[in-house]
Write a protein that holds these residues in place. Sequence first.
Motif: not given
Length: 473
Positions: A71, A73, A177, A389
């Motif tokens: 992820n 992000v 996640n 996300n």
Amino acid sequence: MLISRGGTCARALLLLSTRMAASSISSNLIAPASASRRIHGSKPFSTQLLSYPPFLSRASLFSSHASVHSNKVHKKSNSRVAALLEIGGVKIAKDDVVRESDPTNNVPDSIFSKIGLQLHRRDNHPIGILKNAIYEYFDTSYSSMFVKFDDLCPIVSVQQNFDEVLVPADHVSRSYNDTYYVDAGTVLRCHTSAHQAELLRAGHSHFLVTGDVYRRDSIDSTHYPVFHQMEGVRVFSPDEWEVSSTDATSYAATNLKKCLEGLARHLFGAVEMRWVDTYFPFTNPSFELEIYFQEKWMEVLGCGVTEQEILNRNGRKDSVAWAFGLGLERLAMVLFDIPDIRLFWSTDQRLTSQFSAGKLGVKFKPFSKFPPCYKDISFWISDSFTENNLCEVVRGIAGDLVEEVAILQRRLIIYFLWQVKLIDNFTNKKGMTSHCYRIAFRSMERSLTDEEINQLQWSIRETVQTKLHVTLR
């Protein structure tokens, strides 16, 4: 929570567990989120004989021991985040936790900035007030029996966080996640259960562990990626249950329920209670305690009789034990009438001045009623898209804005993101699926301008498209 301990042997063991975890975690890192990922209950960790990730510096041998009363992000660098922290004698550098170059690292600056704040150790904060009220119950009911730990480092190994409490290898909570990974073998603890095995090995038989825990989660008034848990464990020796007319498991379960019913009465008064059978990986049988409060049934905590395998692995082969875990925010929101979980992180004096040490249940008085502003975003999702996300992206955008505005607006990080809600989804004839999300922005300080919200929205749209590989509609 992590307990630190130096020495070549400890480092070697942790390096070995990291390598072993890395081989099995790669598939979990990309596993899609599914149904419920809740790992209930919690079980504590250690403070003295504990191993720690090799990248953490050892300032001392977990100097704080038992603290009685006391992820990938959007990870843009943030110069205002402290570069070095020290928790429980463990020194933590930002570059060791937030690693842009490591593909297995998904810890953003906004999460690192919460490490070390330890709301549960502030006696005039609702979380600290609740923690101390629970301490008071155990001190009164079980004088000098339970040892308290509330300063254990939140960076733990995958083995500590999952394996030692029997979380299955394919459990959704292990996925990239759902969990913040520092690297393939190291995480920010998802629950205080990460400290249970080492505390048992260290010889503790009655203990309470309180700490901040971290989970990638949705954005709404009851979810936040950092929150606080308390866990309790009690171990019984054969001579304690052999004098009774029940077997070891029944003896422990009866004692557990009596203890926790007393705790519920201590916090909520003379309420109606009920026990619900449930499942946790680390207890069997497992229960949830619910109370009838404010005209509805409310879950208070999860608990159960500790799986014998955990005791056998940690030098307690002839013993039986119980364990419970509760979320402090969940209970504090009810007891203090706090409507949004982000309020716990506010430093606004209009909020902090309402609470004082030892005053459990003082009702929060709202000090602002500025309206929310709603914006929608629609896009065709990709196979790798997850809502967690998306929430990380949105949180990252708001966090960046807060860092760039005047000091009087720094608290907007708590309130800008009021809710991200899926309001529509459909699949077209080509098999492409579209999601539409409504983002509600709200400041507790002032009315937001259209220009501000539009800038936020455009930034979110751009980042969602580039980071999450979706196609905007």
